[in-house]
Design a protein around this motif. Sequence first.
Motif, PDB file in Angstrom:
ATOM      1  N   GLU A  45       3.448  -6.455   0.847  1.00 44.51           N
ATOM      2  CA  GLU A  45       2.865  -5.506   0.969  1.00 44.51           C
ATOM      3  C   GLU A  45       4.053  -4.890   0.861  1.00 44.51           C
ATOM      4  O   GLU A  45       5.782  -4.931   1.467  1.00 44.51           O
ATOM      5  N   LEU A  46       4.230  -3.028   0.435  1.00 44.14           N
ATOM      6  CA  LEU A  46       5.756  -2.603   0.037  1.00 44.14           C
ATOM      7  C   LEU A  46       4.994  -0.984   1.411  1.00 44.14           C
ATOM      8  O   LEU A  46       4.419  -0.267   0.530  1.00 44.14           O
ATOM      9  N   ILE A  47       5.698  -0.679   3.249  1.00 39.21           N
ATOM     10  CA  ILE A  47       5.305   0.513   2.778  1.00 39.21           C
ATOM     11  C   ILE A  47       6.474   0.807   3.257  1.00 39.21           C
ATOM     12  O   ILE A  47       7.909   0.370   3.799  1.00 39.21           O
ATOM     13  N   SER A  48       6.105   1.894   3.436  1.00 37.19           N
ATOM     14  CA  SER A  48       7.271   3.021   4.180  1.00 37.19           C
ATOM     15  C   SER A  48       7.357   3.979   5.084  1.00 37.19           C
ATOM     16  O   SER A  48       6.544   3.330   5.150  1.00 37.19           O
ATOM     17  N   ALA A 208       8.676   7.314  -1.130  1.00 38.66           N
ATOM     18  CA  ALA A 208       7.915   6.955  -0.413  1.00 38.66           C
ATOM     19  C   ALA A 208       6.408   6.866  -0.883  1.00 38.66           C
ATOM     20  O   ALA A 208       5.689   5.897  -1.395  1.00 38.66           O
ATOM     21  N   SER A 212       5.001   2.892  -2.452  1.00 39.35           N
ATOM     22  CA  SER A 212       4.692   2.403  -1.287  1.00 39.35           C
ATOM     23  C   SER A 212       3.107   2.256  -1.605  1.00 39.35           C
ATOM     24  O   SER A 212       2.403   3.025  -2.324  1.00 39.35           O
ATOM     25  N   ASP A 213       2.886   0.808  -0.965  1.00 40.08           N
ATOM     26  CA  ASP A 213       1.144   0.632  -1.095  1.00 40.08           C
ATOM     27  C   ASP A 213       0.533   1.744   0.170  1.00 40.08           C
ATOM     28  O   ASP A 213      -0.721   2.329   0.417  1.00 40.08           O
ATOM     29  N   ILE A 215       1.867   4.284   3.583  1.00 44.58           N
ATOM     30  CA  ILE A 215       3.295   5.142   4.329  1.00 44.58           C
ATOM     31  C   ILE A 215       2.845   5.505   6.448  1.00 44.58           C
ATOM     32  O   ILE A 215       1.933   6.454   6.370  1.00 44.58           O
TER      33      ILE A 215
END
Length: 273
Positions: A45-48, A208, A212-213, A215
């Motif tokens: 996952e890409l999370i900000s 973001a 992102s996936d 935030i």
Amino acid sequence: MVAAPAAEGSPLRVREVSKSFPNQDNAAARTHAIDRISLDVGASELISFLGPSGCGKSTLLRLITGLDAPDSGELWVGAEPITAPSAERGLVFQDPNLFPWLTVRGNIQAGLVARGVLHEKRGEVDEFMRLVGLESFANAFPHHLSGGMAQRVALARALINHPKVLLLDEPLGALDAFTRMRMQDEVLRLWQARRTTMLLVTHDIDEAIYMSDRIVLMTPRPGRIERILTVELARPRQRNSPEFLRLRGDILELLHFAGAEEKAEGGRRKAED
Ligand code: ADP
């Protein structure tokens, strides 16, 4: 050869984590940087993390690296509790922190040299230089690189360790607006190629949303999670689409609302004192 781009990322679990520091102005007091943060991040996952300065974003990243220990609470990568730094958790800062006396190749392979594994992994150095588009700069020194190129070296240097989690602390914050947008695509390409779990600290709402996936919106000190937003927009995202702009408006309102709420809360507390 670099391993096939199967999911390299691991899930991350943060449970009720708090961290305070001695207060520089008052030896008897402590600064509560983050307060009982709990969060689950999925593998790949890409999370900000988005929030005002001082809300504890960097503190949380340092706890995930294992460079600092929490006052209370626990952190895990996969099934492993985080108790010390590990090459499996890479960190990229705003300043690429390259070794000025080493070439691009020397910087990218520095971690392999330090771990005594360069001999068996030498082929990967070329692969990762290609991955970040710097193969023709292999012998260049950092002072010949642009800001974006230097940051690509820093990304390759972190990714060559095959981190299960990559922590990005304002990595594009020092770049001009155009380079920054190009580098956002670059980071997304690396993320899609490696499927590394990525945590990105940023002050930039558009960045973001674009990347992102999900935030995580944080409150001012002590840092707590105010809200977690899932970004449903299809990739590649259009920065000027109505949906993008609507989400941007929502976030601006939420961040403003968080500030207003804190003031109201502070006012209420004062009235109760
Ligand atoms: P952010 O990354 O969101 O800007 P930080 O995590 O850097 O926030 O800092 C959160 C709070 O903790 C700030 O008030 C900061 O001054 C304090 N803090 C962070 N690190 C230290 C430290 N090593 N010593 C004392 N205070 C610190």
